[in-house]
Design an enzyme around this catalytic site. Structure first.
Site, short mmCIF file in Angstrom:
data_model
loop_
_atom_site.label_atom_id
_atom_site.label_comp_id
_atom_site.label_asym_id
_atom_site.label_seq_id
_atom_site.Cartn_x
_atom_site.Cartn_y
_atom_site.Cartn_z
N ASP A 66 0.81 -1.21 0.00
CA ASP A 66 0.00 0.00 0.00
C ASP A 66 0.85 1.27 0.00
OD1 ASP A 66 0.94 -0.38 2.61
OD2 ASP A 66 -1.02 -0.82 3.44
N ASN A 135 -7.59 -2.91 14.17
CA ASN A 135 -8.96 -3.28 13.77
C ASN A 135 -8.94 -4.48 12.81
OD1 ASN A 135 -8.03 -2.19 11.40
ND2 ASN A 135 -9.58 -0.59 11.23
N HIS A 137 -7.21 -4.83 10.08
CA HIS A 137 -7.00 -4.60 8.65
C HIS A 137 -5.69 -5.26 8.19
CE1 HIS A 137 -4.88 -0.43 9.39
NE2 HIS A 137 -3.96 -1.31 9.14
N GLU A 142 -9.72 -2.05 5.15
CA GLU A 142 -10.40 -1.80 6.42
C GLU A 142 -11.61 -2.73 6.56
OE1 GLU A 142 -8.86 -0.11 8.43
OE2 GLU A 142 -8.17 1.85 7.71
C1 GLP Z 1 -0.56 0.21 8.70
C2 GLP Z 1 -0.26 -0.51 7.36
C3 GLP Z 1 -0.41 -1.99 7.50
C4 GLP Z 1 0.21 -2.38 8.84
C5 GLP Z 1 -0.64 -1.88 9.96
C6 GLP Z 1 -0.04 -2.06 11.34
O1 GLP Z 1 -1.48 1.21 8.64
N1 GLP Z 1 -1.03 -0.11 6.22
O2 GLP Z 1 0.20 -2.65 6.41
O3 GLP Z 1 0.29 -3.78 8.94
O4 GLP Z 1 -1.10 -0.58 9.72
O5 GLP Z 1 0.96 -1.12 11.60
P1 GLP Z 1 2.01 -1.27 12.76
O6 GLP Z 1 2.91 -2.39 12.36
O7 GLP Z 1 2.73 0.03 12.84
O8 GLP Z 1 1.24 -1.60 14.00
#
Ligand code: GLP
Length: 240
Positions: A66, A135, A137, A142
């Site tokens: 992404d 959440n 995702h 989402e």
């Molecule tokens: C982000 C990314 C995801 C990631 C998630 C968790 O927003 N788009 O690919 O896995 O949220 O992030 P973190 O590893 O900082 O908890």
């Protein structure tokens, strides 16, 4: 679904880095699907160490999950910048072999189609790394995203915007949209490794691993995939 529970962030990173290295040794020209966020930072650091010790990353192709809409690749909070800082510059990979959706493309819809076609043209992702949002995702898919979705422009959930605000100067600066590989695009990977650490992910991990398979819990779709490994530290596994 294989669930591996390890002690802490460092052992999670070590375990996942070993899985990536095993994949590269089996197939040096692997197509890797890559994730951002704080969770994979240890994995990327370790892969940099492997490279220093002679591991060859030069034949890989990479696709990131992404990118924020509106952030150019030289913006410090863009995922292109993150990947450059934390991984690409550490493993000597030709940047033309690295792919991340272009969040400032003039035609975002065309950019999404281009991205899926590019992945398909390589024969598909061999190993997809995933983190998980609080959440549940995956990528930026989402809750509520249809399982049949391909790469698309998404609206970020309010909880994601506030989770990610820690990387920006203020909540207002967090982009509200992103381009994300879809659930279907992710599920087409031949194998998937999801990692999670910390108590803030415990509910999401529980719902993903043991809850009903539903678009309300995007990561629950992984229960339907034939080759998934979940590597979680004790805090993230505390509700399993
Ligand atoms: C982000 C990314 C995801 C990631 C998630 C968790 O927003 N788009 O690919 O896995 O949220 O992030 P973190 O590893 O900082 O908890």
């Amino acid at each position: 679904m294989r669930v591996v529970v390890v002690n802490n962030f460092d052992s999670m990173s070590d375990e996942v880095a070993k899985l990536v290295i095993a994949q590269i040794r089996r197939k040096p020209a692997s197509v890797l699907g890559l994730a951002t966020g704080s969770t994979p930072l240890g994995v990327y650091r370790l892969l940099g160490e492997y490279h220093k010790n002679g591991e060859d990353f030069s034949r890989l192709l990479t696709f990131n999950l992404d990118e924020y809409v509106g952030l150019p690749g030289d913006h410090p909070q863009s995922y292109r910048y993150y990947m450059e800082e934390n991984f690409f510059s550490k493993v000597g990979i030709d940047r033309t072999r690295t792919h991340i959706p272009n969040g400032v493309a003039s035609d975002l819809e065309a950019e999404c189609r281009r991205y899926d076609e590019l992945i398909r043209s390589t024969g598909g992702i061999d190993l997809q790394l995933l983190g998980i949002g609080s959440n549940a995702h995956i990528g930026f898919n989402e809750p509520g995203t249809p399982f049949g979705s391909e790469t698309q422009v998404v609206d970020l959930a309010a909880s994601t915007i506030s989770d990610n605000a820690r990387f920006f100067a203020s909540l207002e600066e967090v982009p509200t949209k992103a381009i994300s590989m879809g659930i279907k695009s992710i599920m087409q990977a031949k194998s998937i490794v999801l990692m999670a650490n910390g108590g803030s992910k415990a509910d999401a991990v529980l719902a993903a691993v043991k809850g009903p398979v539903t678009p309300d819990v995007p990561a629950s779709v992984l229960q339907l995939h034939p080759s998934v490994t979940i590597v979680v530290d004790q805090a993230a596994a505390s509700r399993l």
